[in-house]
Design a protein around this motif. Structure first.
Motif, PDB file in Angstrom:
ATOM      1  N   ILE A  32      10.191   8.191  -0.427  1.00  0.00           N
ATOM      2  CA  ILE A  32      10.677   9.065  -1.497  1.00  0.00           C
ATOM      3  C   ILE A  32      10.410  10.511  -1.103  1.00  0.00           C
ATOM      4  O   ILE A  32       9.254  10.885  -0.838  1.00  0.00           O
ATOM      5  CB  ILE A  32       9.986   8.764  -2.838  1.00  0.00           C
ATOM      6  N   ASP A  33      11.466  11.310  -1.034  1.00  0.00           N
ATOM      7  CA  ASP A  33      11.313  12.747  -0.889  1.00  0.00           C
ATOM      8  C   ASP A  33      10.848  13.275  -2.245  1.00  0.00           C
ATOM      9  O   ASP A  33      11.573  13.202  -3.240  1.00  0.00           O
ATOM     10  CB  ASP A  33      12.655  13.375  -0.483  1.00  0.00           C
ATOM     11  N   LYS A  34       9.651  13.793  -2.303  1.00  0.00           N
ATOM     12  CA  LYS A  34       9.051  14.142  -3.596  1.00  0.00           C
ATOM     13  C   LYS A  34       9.855  15.211  -4.338  1.00  0.00           C
ATOM     14  O   LYS A  34      10.107  15.082  -5.548  1.00  0.00           O
ATOM     15  CB  LYS A  34       7.615  14.612  -3.385  1.00  0.00           C
ATOM     16  N   THR A  35      10.224  16.258  -3.632  1.00  0.00           N
ATOM     17  CA  THR A  35      10.983  17.322  -4.293  1.00  0.00           C
ATOM     18  C   THR A  35      12.307  16.790  -4.819  1.00  0.00           C
ATOM     19  O   THR A  35      12.727  17.123  -5.934  1.00  0.00           O
ATOM     20  CB  THR A  35      11.231  18.490  -3.323  1.00  0.00           C
ATOM     21  N   PHE A  36      12.962  15.934  -4.028  1.00  0.00           N
ATOM     22  CA  PHE A  36      14.249  15.424  -4.461  1.00  0.00           C
ATOM     23  C   PHE A  36      14.107  14.470  -5.642  1.00  0.00           C
ATOM     24  O   PHE A  36      15.034  14.325  -6.441  1.00  0.00           O
ATOM     25  CB  PHE A  36      14.977  14.732  -3.316  1.00  0.00           C
ATOM     26  N   ASN A  47       0.311  18.457  -1.003  1.00  0.00           N
ATOM     27  CA  ASN A  47      -0.106  18.364   0.398  1.00  0.00           C
ATOM     28  C   ASN A  47       0.876  17.601   1.269  1.00  0.00           C
ATOM     29  O   ASN A  47       0.849  17.740   2.496  1.00  0.00           O
ATOM     30  CB  ASN A  47      -1.484  17.693   0.480  1.00  0.00           C
ATOM     31  N   THR A  48       1.713  16.788   0.659  1.00  0.00           N
ATOM     32  CA  THR A  48       2.666  15.987   1.429  1.00  0.00           C
ATOM     33  C   THR A  48       4.055  16.103   0.809  1.00  0.00           C
ATOM     34  O   THR A  48       4.192  16.306  -0.395  1.00  0.00           O
ATOM     35  CB  THR A  48       2.256  14.497   1.454  1.00  0.00           C
ATOM     36  N   ASP A  49       5.067  15.973   1.631  1.00  0.00           N
ATOM     37  CA  ASP A  49       6.455  16.074   1.165  1.00  0.00           C
ATOM     38  C   ASP A  49       7.065  14.725   0.838  1.00  0.00           C
ATOM     39  O   ASP A  49       8.052  14.641   0.107  1.00  0.00           O
ATOM     40  CB  ASP A  49       7.325  16.745   2.243  1.00  0.00           C
ATOM     41  N   VAL A  50       6.492  13.650   1.396  1.00  0.00           N
ATOM     42  CA  VAL A  50       7.090  12.329   1.274  1.00  0.00           C
ATOM     43  C   VAL A  50       6.059  11.333   0.750  1.00  0.00           C
ATOM     44  O   VAL A  50       4.885  11.377   1.128  1.00  0.00           O
ATOM     45  CB  VAL A  50       7.635  11.844   2.641  1.00  0.00           C
ATOM     46  N   PHE A  51       6.503  10.463  -0.128  1.00  0.00           N
ATOM     47  CA  PHE A  51       5.698   9.347  -0.620  1.00  0.00           C
ATOM     48  C   PHE A  51       6.224   8.076   0.032  1.00  0.00           C
ATOM     49  O   PHE A  51       7.444   7.843   0.064  1.00  0.00           O
ATOM     50  CB  PHE A  51       5.812   9.248  -2.137  1.00  0.00           C
ATOM     51  N   ALA A  52       5.333   7.259   0.569  1.00  0.00           N
ATOM     52  CA  ALA A  52       5.730   6.010   1.230  1.00  0.00           C
ATOM     53  C   ALA A  52       5.046   4.832   0.555  1.00  0.00           C
ATOM     54  O   ALA A  52       3.850   4.901   0.223  1.00  0.00           O
ATOM     55  CB  ALA A  52       5.375   6.046   2.714  1.00  0.00           C
ATOM     56  N   HIS A  53       5.815   3.772   0.340  1.00  0.00           N
ATOM     57  CA  HIS A  53       5.271   2.534  -0.232  1.00  0.00           C
ATOM     58  C   HIS A  53       5.748   1.389   0.635  1.00  0.00           C
ATOM     59  O   HIS A  53       6.950   1.174   0.795  1.00  0.00           O
ATOM     60  CB  HIS A  53       5.750   2.351  -1.672  1.00  0.00           C
ATOM     61  N   ALA A  54       4.794   0.684   1.249  1.00  0.00           N
ATOM     62  CA  ALA A  54       5.137  -0.374   2.199  1.00  0.00           C
ATOM     63  C   ALA A  54       4.642  -1.729   1.720  1.00  0.00           C
ATOM     64  O   ALA A  54       3.625  -1.823   1.027  1.00  0.00           O
ATOM     65  CB  ALA A  54       4.536  -0.073   3.577  1.00  0.00           C
ATOM     66  N   GLY A  55       5.379  -2.755   2.080  1.00  0.00           N
ATOM     67  CA  GLY A  55       4.983  -4.116   1.762  1.00  0.00           C
ATOM     68  C   GLY A  55       5.110  -4.994   2.987  1.00  0.00           C
ATOM     69  O   GLY A  55       6.035  -4.827   3.789  1.00  0.00           O
ATOM     70  N   ILE A  56       4.184  -5.908   3.161  1.00  0.00           N
ATOM     71  CA  ILE A  56       4.184  -6.830   4.303  1.00  0.00           C
ATOM     72  C   ILE A  56       3.975  -8.239   3.782  1.00  0.00           C
ATOM     73  O   ILE A  56       3.087  -8.487   2.960  1.00  0.00           O
ATOM     74  CB  ILE A  56       3.082  -6.482   5.322  1.00  0.00           C
ATOM     75  N   ARG A  57       4.806  -9.138   4.276  1.00  0.00           N
ATOM     76  CA  ARG A  57       4.670 -10.542   3.896  1.00  0.00           C
ATOM     77  C   ARG A  57       4.213 -11.334   5.116  1.00  0.00           C
ATOM     78  O   ARG A  57       5.002 -11.729   5.966  1.00  0.00           O
ATOM     79  CB  ARG A  57       6.001 -11.090   3.378  1.00  0.00           C
ATOM     80  N   LEU A  58       2.900 -11.532   5.224  1.00  0.00           N
ATOM     81  CA  LEU A  58       2.298 -12.317   6.294  1.00  0.00           C
ATOM     82  C   LEU A  58       1.221 -13.207   5.685  1.00  0.00           C
ATOM     83  O   LEU A  58       0.582 -12.829   4.700  1.00  0.00           O
ATOM     84  CB  LEU A  58       1.638 -11.418   7.348  1.00  0.00           C
ATOM     85  N   THR A  59       0.990 -14.368   6.282  1.00  0.00           N
ATOM     86  CA  THR A  59      -0.145 -15.175   5.859  1.00  0.00           C
ATOM     87  C   THR A  59      -1.424 -14.469   6.306  1.00  0.00           C
ATOM     88  O   THR A  59      -1.404 -13.608   7.189  1.00  0.00           O
ATOM     89  CB  THR A  59      -0.104 -16.573   6.483  1.00  0.00           C
ATOM     90  N   ASP A  95       0.857  -1.178   0.000  1.00  0.00           N
ATOM     91  CA  ASP A  95       0.000   0.000   0.000  1.00  0.00           C
ATOM     92  C   ASP A  95       0.894   1.230   0.000  1.00  0.00           C
ATOM     93  O   ASP A  95       2.081   1.157   0.344  1.00  0.00           O
ATOM     94  CB  ASP A  95      -0.919   0.002   1.218  1.00  0.00           C
ATOM     95  N   GLU A  96       0.312   2.347  -0.399  1.00  0.00           N
ATOM     96  CA  GLU A  96       1.081   3.590  -0.444  1.00  0.00           C
ATOM     97  C   GLU A  96       0.404   4.655   0.393  1.00  0.00           C
ATOM     98  O   GLU A  96      -0.782   4.565   0.725  1.00  0.00           O
ATOM     99  CB  GLU A  96       1.253   4.079  -1.881  1.00  0.00           C
ATOM    100  N   SER A  97       1.168   5.682   0.704  1.00  0.00           N
ATOM    101  CA  SER A  97       0.646   6.833   1.426  1.00  0.00           C
ATOM    102  C   SER A  97       1.338   8.082   0.898  1.00  0.00           C
ATOM    103  O   SER A  97       2.524   8.060   0.583  1.00  0.00           O
ATOM    104  CB  SER A  97       0.897   6.684   2.932  1.00  0.00           C
ATOM    105  N   GLY A  98       0.595   9.163   0.802  1.00  0.00           N
ATOM    106  CA  GLY A  98       1.172  10.416   0.351  1.00  0.00           C
ATOM    107  C   GLY A  98       1.160  10.592  -1.149  1.00  0.00           C
ATOM    108  O   GLY A  98       1.803  11.505  -1.669  1.00  0.00           O
ATOM    109  N   SER A  99       0.410   9.760  -1.864  1.00  0.00           N
ATOM    110  CA  SER A  99       0.400   9.857  -3.323  1.00  0.00           C
ATOM    111  C   SER A  99      -0.456  11.021  -3.787  1.00  0.00           C
ATOM    112  O   SER A  99      -1.601  11.184  -3.349  1.00  0.00           O
ATOM    113  CB  SER A  99      -0.119   8.558  -3.946  1.00  0.00           C
ATOM    114  N   GLU A 100       0.094  11.821  -4.669  1.00  0.00           N
ATOM    115  CA  GLU A 100      -0.649  12.875  -5.358  1.00  0.00           C
ATOM    116  C   GLU A 100      -0.349  12.796  -6.857  1.00  0.00           C
ATOM    117  O   GLU A 100      -0.248  13.816  -7.545  1.00  0.00           O
ATOM    118  CB  GLU A 100      -0.266  14.246  -4.813  1.00  0.00           C
TER     119      GLU A 100
END
Length: 265
Positions: A93-97, A26-38, A13-18
């Motif tokens: 991800i720092d969006k500006t960078f 609205n946000t400075d950082v984009f985050a993308h996370a992954g979880i490996r669980l049953t 899932d992601e957070s901070g996507s525009e």
């Protein structure tokens, strides 16, 4: 769960996507996370998290467990005794960078950090940010015409006019114009600035490495107290040969895969 052919599923899932709006959003950082669980362990994880940090909310979000009163639950969830240790990965991800990185990619042998530092020093924060916002707008996917009532998309010449006093940066203009033309004419072209694209690539690379590591390591269970400093992995990685979860619950702990050794640490 890993299939017999070695494939497995990772929930992401992601957070901070525009989208491709990376500067001035609205946000400075984009985050993308992954979880490996049953599925079963994921359900138990949510159940235990709710028990440790209760809330009447139906959709349990991070702002609940980040409250000061739930600090202990957060430490458990992210710590070595929790279910996510070694089974989760977050790419930030720092969006500006990211915009600066794309700009530097159009310059010969340019270091994005140097480009960013020198641009801010030469133009000041406000003018440098205005240039990056215009460059961001130039390379956003879509037609060159009206953009949601905000007027026509700027041309490469107009964007780089903002850095007339910096000839080194203006050397990126032909490449930017060519890339913009490709985005206009090739409907199959990948977006130049969507952070989701590098995030998915990083997730695939990370979990591919993790899969190879799991399949190639054997040995007895170990812990930071028994592993040598030379064998210690980077933060967030497990020791080679470590038994990931052991079904030996400590009395009083509701997490079904807790082990006494973790409580001792």
């Amino acid at each position: 769960m890993t299939e017999p052919n070695g494939s497995f599923e990772v929930a992401c899932d992601e957070s901070g996507s525009e989208g491709e709006k990376l500067v001035g959003g609205n946000t400075d950082v984009f985050a993308h996370a992954g979880i490996r669980l049953t599925t079963a362990l994921a359900a138990r994880c949510v159940e235990e998290t709710r028990a440790r940090a209760p809330s009447p909310t139906v959709e349990y979000k991070s702002d609940v467990i980040r409250r000061a009163k739930h600090r202990a639950a957060l430490v458990w969830l992210l710590g070595p005794s929790g279910p996510l240790h070694g089974n989760a990965h977050v790419y930030l991800i720092d969006k500006t960078f990211l915009v600066v990185t794309r700009l530097a990619g159009l310059l010969p042998e340019a270091d994005p950090h140097v480009v960013h530092r020198q641009g801010r020093r030469a133009l000041g924060d406000a003018r440098w940010t205005a240039f990056l916002a215009a460059f961001n707008d130039l390379l956003r996917a879509g037609p060159v015409g009206i953009r949601n009532g905000r007027g026509p998309r700027p041309s490469a010449e107009a964007v780089f006019h903002l850095v007339d006093g910096l000839p080194y940066l203006r050397r990126a203009m032909p490449g930017a114009a060519a890339l913009r033309a490709q985005l206009r004419t090739d409907p199959g072209a990948l977006p130049a600035l969507d952070p989701l694209v590098p995030a998915i690539l990083q997730a695939a690379a990370h979990w591919g490495r993790a899969s190879r590591s799991r399949s190639s390591t054997t040995g007895r269970p170990c812990s930071p107290t028994t592993a040598s400093p030379a064998s210690a992995p980077r933060p967030g990685r497990r020791w080679p040969g470590c038994a990931w979860w052991t079904p030996a619950p400590t009395p009083g702990c509701r997490w079904p895969t807790c082990s006494p050794a973790r409580h001792a640490r």
